[in-house]
Design a protein around this motif. Structure first.
Motif, PDB file in Angstrom:
ATOM      1  N   LYS A 272      -0.363   6.786  -9.734  1.00 17.15           N
ATOM      2  CA  LYS A 272       0.257   7.918 -10.426  1.00 17.15           C
ATOM      3  C   LYS A 272       1.633   8.246  -9.849  1.00 17.15           C
ATOM      4  N   CYS A 273       1.891   7.800  -8.624  1.00 10.32           N
ATOM      5  CA  CYS A 273       3.178   8.046  -7.977  1.00 10.32           C
ATOM      6  C   CYS A 273       4.228   7.006  -8.377  1.00 10.32           C
ATOM      7  N   GLN A 274       3.852   6.091  -9.255  1.00 12.62           N
ATOM      8  CA  GLN A 274       4.752   5.120  -9.865  1.00 12.62           C
ATOM      9  C   GLN A 274       5.497   4.233  -8.861  1.00 12.62           C
ATOM     10  N   PRO A 275       4.771   3.435  -8.063  1.00  5.27           N
ATOM     11  CA  PRO A 275       5.438   2.485  -7.177  1.00  5.27           C
ATOM     12  C   PRO A 275       6.125   1.393  -7.989  1.00  5.27           C
ATOM     13  N   LEU A 276       7.142   0.775  -7.408  1.00 10.10           N
ATOM     14  CA  LEU A 276       7.844  -0.304  -8.093  1.00 10.10           C
ATOM     15  C   LEU A 276       7.040  -1.597  -8.019  1.00 10.10           C
ATOM     16  N   ASN A 277       7.288  -2.481  -8.976  1.00 14.42           N
ATOM     17  CA  ASN A 277       6.737  -3.832  -8.913  1.00 14.42           C
ATOM     18  C   ASN A 277       7.777  -4.754  -8.286  1.00 14.42           C
TER      19      ASN A 277
ATOM     20  N   ILE B 120      -1.719  -1.812   2.739  1.00  6.91           N
ATOM     21  CA  ILE B 120      -1.503  -3.205   2.349  1.00  6.91           C
ATOM     22  C   ILE B 120      -2.261  -3.517   1.070  1.00  6.91           C
ATOM     23  N   LYS B 121      -3.469  -3.042   0.976  1.00 11.45           N
ATOM     24  CA  LYS B 121      -4.299  -3.304  -0.210  1.00 11.45           C
ATOM     25  C   LYS B 121      -3.636  -2.751  -1.466  1.00 11.45           C
ATOM     26  N   PHE B 122      -3.140  -1.520  -1.393  1.00  8.89           N
ATOM     27  CA  PHE B 122      -2.544  -0.893  -2.572  1.00  8.89           C
ATOM     28  C   PHE B 122      -1.159  -1.459  -2.877  1.00  8.89           C
ATOM     29  N   SER B 123      -0.330  -1.633  -1.844  1.00  8.11           N
ATOM     30  CA  SER B 123       1.047  -2.076  -2.076  1.00  8.11           C
ATOM     31  C   SER B 123       1.105  -3.489  -2.637  1.00  8.11           C
ATOM     32  N   THR B 124       0.243  -4.379  -2.177  1.00 10.08           N
ATOM     33  CA  THR B 124       0.281  -5.761  -2.676  1.00 10.08           C
ATOM     34  C   THR B 124      -0.236  -5.877  -4.102  1.00 10.08           C
ATOM     35  N   CYS B 125      -0.870  -4.831  -4.607  1.00 11.93           N
ATOM     36  CA  CYS B 125      -1.289  -4.828  -6.019  1.00 11.93           C
ATOM     37  C   CYS B 125      -0.097  -4.656  -6.955  1.00 11.93           C
ATOM     38  N   THR B 126       1.076  -4.312  -6.404  1.00 12.64           N
ATOM     39  CA  THR B 126       2.269  -4.167  -7.227  1.00 12.64           C
ATOM     40  C   THR B 126       3.078  -5.459  -7.277  1.00 12.64           C
ATOM     41  N   LEU B 127       2.625  -6.491  -6.587  1.00 10.20           N
ATOM     42  CA  LEU B 127       3.315  -7.786  -6.619  1.00 10.20           C
ATOM     43  C   LEU B 127       2.966  -8.510  -7.915  1.00 10.20           C
ATOM     44  N   LEU B 128       3.966  -9.123  -8.503  1.00  8.72           N
ATOM     45  CA  LEU B 128       3.776  -9.847  -9.753  1.00  8.72           C
ATOM     46  C   LEU B 128       4.379 -11.245  -9.656  1.00  8.72           C
ATOM     47  N   ALA B 129       4.038 -12.087 -10.622  1.00  6.43           N
ATOM     48  CA  ALA B 129       4.640 -13.413 -10.775  1.00  6.43           C
ATOM     49  C   ALA B 129       4.613 -14.204  -9.458  1.00  6.43           C
TER      50      ALA B 129
ATOM     51  N   THR C 214     -11.525  29.981   3.491  1.00  4.69           N
ATOM     52  CA  THR C 214     -12.039  28.839   2.743  1.00  4.69           C
ATOM     53  C   THR C 214     -11.590  27.567   3.430  1.00  4.69           C
ATOM     54  N   GLU C 215     -12.536  26.755   3.826  1.00  2.00           N
ATOM     55  CA  GLU C 215     -12.227  25.494   4.484  1.00  2.00           C
ATOM     56  C   GLU C 215     -12.106  24.408   3.430  1.00  2.00           C
ATOM     57  N   ARG C 216     -10.968  23.700   3.423  1.00  2.00           N
ATOM     58  CA  ARG C 216     -10.734  22.648   2.455  1.00  2.00           C
ATOM     59  C   ARG C 216     -10.603  21.307   3.161  1.00  2.00           C
ATOM     60  N   VAL C 217     -11.246  20.319   2.617  1.00  2.00           N
ATOM     61  CA  VAL C 217     -11.180  18.977   3.170  1.00  2.00           C
ATOM     62  C   VAL C 217     -10.263  18.142   2.291  1.00  2.00           C
ATOM     63  N   ALA C 218      -9.250  17.526   2.902  1.00  5.33           N
ATOM     64  CA  ALA C 218      -8.305  16.711   2.141  1.00  5.33           C
ATOM     65  C   ALA C 218      -9.024  15.536   1.494  1.00  5.33           C
ATOM     66  N   ARG C 219      -8.740  15.332   0.204  1.00  8.83           N
ATOM     67  CA  ARG C 219      -9.388  14.249  -0.517  1.00  8.83           C
ATOM     68  C   ARG C 219      -8.666  12.942  -0.234  1.00  8.83           C
ATOM     69  N   GLU C 220      -9.421  11.877  -0.040  1.00 15.57           N
ATOM     70  CA  GLU C 220      -8.835  10.574   0.261  1.00 15.57           C
ATOM     71  C   GLU C 220      -8.076  10.052  -0.950  1.00 15.57           C
ATOM     72  N   CYS C 221      -6.917   9.448  -0.690  1.00 14.69           N
ATOM     73  CA  CYS C 221      -6.102   8.877  -1.757  1.00 14.69           C
ATOM     74  C   CYS C 221      -6.799   7.658  -2.353  1.00 14.69           C
ATOM     75  N   THR C 222      -7.004   7.668  -3.651  1.00 15.63           N
ATOM     76  CA  THR C 222      -7.607   6.539  -4.343  1.00 15.63           C
ATOM     77  C   THR C 222      -6.504   5.680  -4.962  1.00 15.63           C
ATOM     78  N   TYR C 223      -6.880   4.515  -5.466  1.00 10.88           N
ATOM     79  CA  TYR C 223      -5.883   3.650  -6.096  1.00 10.88           C
ATOM     80  C   TYR C 223      -5.246   4.316  -7.319  1.00 10.88           C
ATOM     81  N   PRO C 224      -6.024   4.985  -8.192  1.00 13.36           N
ATOM     82  CA  PRO C 224      -5.391   5.718  -9.311  1.00 13.36           C
ATOM     83  C   PRO C 224      -4.410   6.781  -8.825  1.00 13.36           C
ATOM     84  N   ASP C 225      -4.749   7.487  -7.723  1.00 11.29           N
ATOM     85  CA  ASP C 225      -3.823   8.478  -7.157  1.00 11.29           C
ATOM     86  C   ASP C 225      -2.520   7.802  -6.740  1.00 11.29           C
TER      87      ASP C 225
END
Length: 215
Positions: free
Chosen positions: A75-80, A112-121, A61-72
Motif C-alpha cells: 500500500k506504500c507503493q514501493p518502486l519496481n 528482504i522478503k518484501f523488497s525482492t518481490c518488487t523485482l521484475l524481468a 488503553t494499552e495498544r499493541v503495534a500490529r505487524e506489517c503485512t505484505y499488503p500493508d
C-alpha cells in the motif's frame, strides 16, 4: 418481628404512610449494586477491557503495534526494478524502499522478503538464481545493506563505478543550484562508498564542491 421504618405524612398531606422492613431495604441496596456491576461489565465488553492507573482513576488503553503485512507494505507503493533502468533508477529504488520500510513499520526480518518481490524481468531472474544457489534460508537472512551491495555490484559494473567516482570527485555547484548539487552528491555517494571510508572525508569532499562564499 423485624422493626419497621415508617414515613409519616405531613398532617396536611394526603399521602399514605409507607413501611419498609430491613429485609426489603437490604434487597433494594443489593439490587442497586448488582445493576451497577452489570452496567460496568457491559461497558467493558463494548469498549474493551481498559485498565486504570492505580490510585488515579485515569483510564489507560494499552495498544499493541500490529505487524506489517505484505499488503500493508504494498500500500506504500514501493518502486519496481527490472535491472535495465540504470544507476540513477537503482539509487531511487534503494531510497524509495527505505522510505517504505519506515512508513510501513516493516520488520527487519521481512525487509528482504518484501523488497525482492518488487523485482521484475531480469532482476527477478537474477534474484531467483541467487536463491537457488545459496538456498532460501540463507538468501532471505541477508541484511538490507548486504542486498544493496550485491545489487550495486551486479547492476553497477566497476567501470561504471569508476566513472561515477570521477564525477563525484570533481562535482561542484553549478551557478547557484545548491539543491541540484546536494541531490547529485547524495546519489553518487550512495554508490561510491569506497571513496569515503570515513565520514569526515565525505564531508570534506562535499564542502569542497561548494562556492567559496558558502564555504
Amino acid at each position: 418481628m423485624a422493626p419497621k421504618r415508617t414515613t409519616r405524612a405531613n398532617p396536611a398531606d394526603t399521602t399514605a404512610t409507607t413501611s419498609v422492613t430491613n429485609a426489603q431495604l437490604k434487597a433494594m441496596i443489593d439490587q442497586g449494586v448488582t445493576d451497577a456491576l452489570a452496567a460496568r461489565d457491559a461497558d467493558r465488553n463494548t469498549n474493551g477491557d481498559d485498565s486504570h492507573n492505580s490510585g488515579t482513576g485515569v483510564r489507560r488503553t494499552e495498544r499493541v503495534a500490529r505487524e506489517c503485512t505484505y499488503p500493508d507494505f504494498m500500500k506504500c507503493q514501493p518502486l519496481n526494478f527490472k535491472g535495465t533502468e540504470g544507476v540513477v533508477e537503482l539509487i531511487q529504488w534503494f531510497e524509495k524502499m527505505e522510505t517504505v520500510f519506515s512508513i510501513s513499520n516493516c520488520s527487519v526480518e521481512n525487509q528482504i522478503k518484501f523488497s525482492t518481490c518488487t523485482l521484475l524481468a531480469g532482476a527477478l531472474t537474477w534474484w531467483n538464481s541467487h536463491v537457488r544457489t545459496v538456498g532460501h534460508d540463507v538468501a532471505y537472512a541477508m541484511t538490507w545493506t548486504d542486498l544493496k551491495k550485491k545489487m550495486t555490484d551486479k547492476y553497477c559494473p566497476r567501470v561504471e563505478i569508476k566513472k561515477l567516482e570521477a564525477e563525484l570527485w570533481n562535482l561542484k555547484v553549478k551557478g547557484t543550484d545548491v539543491i541540484g548539487y546536494n541531490q547529485r552528491f547524495q546519489e553518487l555517494a550512495l554508490l561510491c562508498v569506497r571513496m569515503f571510508p570515513e565520514e569526515s572525508k565525505k564531508i570534506e569532499r562535499y564542502v569542497g564542491g561548494l562556492p567559496d562564499m558558502i564555504q
